[in-house]
Design an enzyme around this catalytic site. Structure first.
Site, PDB file in Angstrom:
ATOM      1  N   HIS A  36       2.425  -0.092   1.104  1.00 41.43           N
ATOM      2  CA  HIS A  36       2.021  -1.330   0.439  1.00 41.43           C
ATOM      3  C   HIS A  36       2.891  -2.468   0.969  1.00 41.43           C
ATOM      4  O   HIS A  36       3.995  -2.231   1.477  1.00 41.43           O
ATOM      5  CB  HIS A  36       2.211  -1.218  -1.073  1.00 41.43           C
ATOM      6  N   GLU A  41       4.757  -4.607  -0.478  1.00 39.64           N
ATOM      7  CA  GLU A  41       6.098  -4.645  -1.066  1.00 39.64           C
ATOM      8  C   GLU A  41       7.004  -3.588  -0.443  1.00 39.64           C
ATOM      9  O   GLU A  41       8.168  -3.843  -0.138  1.00 39.64           O
ATOM     10  CB  GLU A  41       6.037  -4.381  -2.583  1.00 39.64           C
TER      11      GLU A  41
END
Length: 174
Positions: free
Chosen positions: A60, A62
């Site tokens: 992801h 992040e």
């Protein structure tokens, strides 16, 4: 917490960069989410969704940005850093953020289905954690939401066309 006008301007600048990264994810047919990590008012790392490209469910935006930030700082703790991300973090990413001891998270769009910063769950601000993360949201929410909505609308249309072609091919081969 009251945020100064200068901080609001910096927040918008950093979120805009995260938005550009989300557009890069969309360009390679990934869910358009982008993230940047900032320390001392400088971007030290960037990421965008790459789960499909890398065959890695943890890739992801992040995660990519936090991993890179740890390498840049040569530390697994990101004590005085801020993460800017175009979509509210999921529970997987929220766990990473708590363990990284990141100081602040700023996200654009809420994720009512899987958001773990207060929308569906509240893992980032749970008082049971020994580390509390400052949280802000809504900066560039409209632009980021529109990007995500357009992406999923296009994906649904592509799936519908593929299903129609498959059905037509099956009928033709009979």
């Amino acid at each position: 917490m009251l945020i100064s006008e200068a901080q609001q301007a910096r927040d918008k600048q950093f979120m805009f960069r995260a938005f550009e990264l989300a557009q890069q994810a969309e360009a390679i047919d990934e869910i358009p989410v982008g993230a940047v990590v900032v320390a001392n008012n400088q971007i030290i790392s960037e990421g965008y969704n790459q789960s499909i490209t890398l065959n890695d469910p943890s890739a992801h935006a992040e995660m990519v940005a936090i991993r890179q930030a740890g390498a840049v700082l040569q530390n697994y703790r990101l004590l005085d850093c801020t993460l800017y991300v175009t979509l509210e973090p999921c529970s997987m990413c929220a766990g990473l953020l708590v363990h990284s001891r990141i100081k602040r998270v700023v996200y654009a769009s809420a994720d009512l289905k899987t958001g773990a910063a207060g929308s569906a769950f509240n893992l980032l601000c749970d008082e049971k954690h020994n580390h509390q993360i400052e949280l802000d949201s809504g900066i560039m929410a409209e632009e980021c939401s529109q990007l995500l909505s357009a992406f999923f609308k296009r994906r649904r249309a592509e799936k519908k066309v593929l299903k129609q072609k498959t059905t037509l091919a099956l009928k033709t081969n009979r």
